[in-house]
Design an enzyme around this catalytic site. Structure first.
Site, PDB file in Angstrom:
ATOM      1  N   ASP A   1      19.794  20.044  23.950  1.00 28.04           N
ATOM      2  CA  ASP A   1      21.182  20.026  24.402  1.00 28.04           C
ATOM      3  C   ASP A   1      21.973  21.246  23.948  1.00 28.04           C
ATOM      4  O   ASP A   1      23.137  21.399  24.350  1.00 28.04           O
ATOM      5  CB  ASP A   1      21.895  18.766  23.870  1.00 28.04           C
ATOM      6  CG  ASP A   1      21.648  17.555  24.761  1.00 28.04           C
ATOM      7  OD1 ASP A   1      21.209  17.741  25.913  1.00 28.04           O
ATOM      8  OD2 ASP A   1      21.915  16.432  24.298  1.00 28.04           O
TER       9      ASP A   1
ATOM     10  N   LYS B   1      30.035  16.238  24.903  1.00 31.29           N
ATOM     11  CA  LYS B   1      29.657  16.228  26.332  1.00 31.29           C
ATOM     12  C   LYS B   1      29.366  14.815  26.780  1.00 31.29           C
ATOM     13  O   LYS B   1      29.080  13.916  25.965  1.00 31.29           O
ATOM     14  CB  LYS B   1      28.429  17.107  26.579  1.00 31.29           C
ATOM     15  CG  LYS B   1      27.166  16.719  25.795  1.00 31.29           C
ATOM     16  CD  LYS B   1      26.243  15.672  26.384  1.00 31.29           C
ATOM     17  CE  LYS B   1      24.972  15.459  25.585  1.00 31.29           C
ATOM     18  NZ  LYS B   1      24.207  14.269  25.931  1.00 31.29           N
TER      19      LYS B   1
END
Ligand SMILES: C[C@](O)(CO)[C@H](O)COP(=O)(O)OP(=O)(O)OC[C@H]1O[C@@H](n2ccc(N)nc2=O)[C@H](O)[C@@H]1O
Ligand SMILES: Nc1ncnc2c1ncn2[C@@H]1O[C@H](COP(=O)(O)OP(=O)(O)OP(=O)(O)O)[C@@H](O)[C@H]1O
Length: 438
Positions: free
Chosen positions: A279, A153
């Site tokens: 995350d 990401k």
């Protein structure tokens, strides 16, 4: 408007015991990383400035791997006019460069030495199977292994708007999934053990390995005794702010949920993931997302296609260390999705801190500034420049100094893991069960 934001549509949206583990071992140098968390600290990895790993093109072209010598105010409102929202999913520029990698002479050496610290082990420079794209996953091989993508990401911006009573920071960010990342391979075991395979995470102690911890935690939470072999093929540089370990963990949670037939539900898997790391939930849900809280309040957003010139300065300052930096801005005015969609520069709160601490990060920013507007992802040290098309990203890559590890990767419309899960069939599951006698 920034490329990845054009056409943005908001669609409003710790640690368990180590598993019964085998194999592996090894440690990063240095003391354990943040409180209650997973990783040891880090440092400049030897030879980082001279290590080359450059890939051309995103998702399909030839790869070149070479050793080189060298706001507005107001809370985010999913219902902002012009932004389509849905309920939360759970609670370039131009310029030229010389051949030499720029060196920074203006860094505060005392702070740099203090931060020092720790260099990551090298970004593995090897050609991933089938080009650079993630394997689509889901299929079961004759040997009983199934392959699952664990995408990296980017944080397109990152602000800290406050602090919780437990010390964690309230953030705002947009997570962008990439069509690049690790591959997690899984094979059922009939003996109820969780066993690690492969060399890529050998430097991470098994008790800290998020992929193993995810499997163990899923087993405990769902009160099942299944076993699995896990092999992670790493492509994301550890500690680069690309969410590699978190994505590995999320992929293990979702793929094992499918393979083991648990049907725990995405929200429950995300909650399990949140206990492994802030995350993890976004990777469990698998959508590009506007995020708040510590990353658990996710509002899916559609991002326009974009390509990213991604660079790895090769250093890693622990996330916990950076969150404790006294100079960190912790009271940013909350931004809105409209602010983001308008292309307003929302910044990354860690960028000035890390650039001041790490000369390699400052150098990477200076190099990238010749080809566009660089940004930091997460707490770094990975940084990137966004492009609306692949060609200009490739051209920019060609203009970077050879000493900087860099590659072009495509933004993904959603996590490739979701496609793999959709493709995974009961037929495949039966094959796997038969293949292992489980
Ligand atoms: C910076 C981001 O990568 C942005 O996506 C994440 O917020 C960090 O996610 P992560 O790497 O999964 O972080 P965690 O492993 O959960 O946290 C590591 C350490 O960073 C600090 N931390 C982390 C997240 C947060 N919102 N506030 C914090 O203060 C805490 O000291 C924590 O112990
Ligand atoms: N499966 C894993 N893959 C990579 N790193 C892992 C894994 N499991 C545990 N770790 C530990 O997590 C650390 C951070 O790696 P990761 O790739 O998740 O970095 P990151 O995205 O920058 O995350 P963070 O912001 O927490 O540093 C590594 O240095 C390593 O010690």
């Amino acid at each position: 408007m920034a490329p990845g934001r054009a056409g943005l549509r908001g669609r409003a949206g710790r640690a368990g015991d180590p598993a019964e583990l085998a194999a592996g071992g090894g440690r990063w140098r240095g003391a354990p990383r943040g409180p209650g968390r997973r990783h040891p600290p880090r440092s400049r990895r030897p030879g980082a400035a001279v290590r080359g790993h450059r890939s051309r093109g995103a998702g399909g072209g030839a790869e070149r791997v070479a050793a080189r010598t060298a706001g507005r105010r107001g809370r985010a409102r999913p219902g902002t006019p012009g932004v389509r929202c849905r309920p939360a999913a759970g609670a370039a520029g131009a310029g030229g460069l010389g051949d030499r990698f720029p060196r920074v002479a203006t860094v505060d050496r005392r702070r740099a030495r203090a931060a020092a610290a720790h260099r990551r082990p090298p970004w593995r420079c090897r050609r991933p199977p089938r080009g650079r794209r993630l394997e689509r996953g889901g299929a079961v091989s004759e040997a009983g292994w199934s392959a699952w993508p664990a995408p990296a990401k980017l944080n397109l911006f990152l602000r800290i708007t406050g602090r919780r009573a437990d010390g964690y920071h309230e953030l705002q960010t947009v997570f962008r999934m990439l069509d690049w990342g690790d591959t997690v391979r899984l094979r059922l075991r009939p003996d109820g053990r969780i066993v690690r395979h492969g060399p890529d995470l050998a430097a991470v102690p098994e008790a800290a390995d998020l992929s193993l911890r995810a499997a163990d935690m899923l087993r405990s939470e769902l009160n099942v005794g299944h076993g699995v072999d896990i092999r992670v093929e790493k492509r994301t540089p550890a500690g680069g702010g690309f969410g590699g370990g978190s994505s590995d963990a999320a992929t293990v949670l979702r793929a094992l949920d499918a393979i083991w037939g648990l049907e725990a539900g995405v929200d429950r898997l995300a909650a399990i993931g949140a206990s492994l790391g802030a995350d993890v939930p976004v990777f469990v849900h698998g959508h590009n997302a506007w995020a708040e809280g510590v990353g658990e309040r996710l509002f899916p957003v559609d991002l326009a296609p974009a390509w990213y010139l991604v660079a790895d300065p090769g250093v890693h300052v622990a996330t916990a260390t950076l969150f404790q930096a006294p100079e960190l801005t912790r009271d940013a005015a909350p931004a809105t999705i409209s602010d983001f969609a308008s292309g307003a520069p929302l910044g990354n709160v860690f960028e000035p801190v890390l650039r001041g601490l790490e000369p390699a990060v400052e150098a990477a920013f200076q190099a990238l500034a010749h080809v566009g507007t660089p940004r930091l992802t997460g707490t770094g040290s990975g940084c990137f420049v966004e492009f609306a098309a692949r060609g200009p990203a490739e051209d920019a890559l060609a203009r970077l100094p050879q000493g900087l590890d860099a590659r072009v990767v495509a933004g993904a419309p959603r996590s490739p893991l979701l496609d793999a899960l959709a493709a995974w069939s009961p037929q495949g599951r039966r094959q796997e069960v038969q293949g292992t006698g489980f």
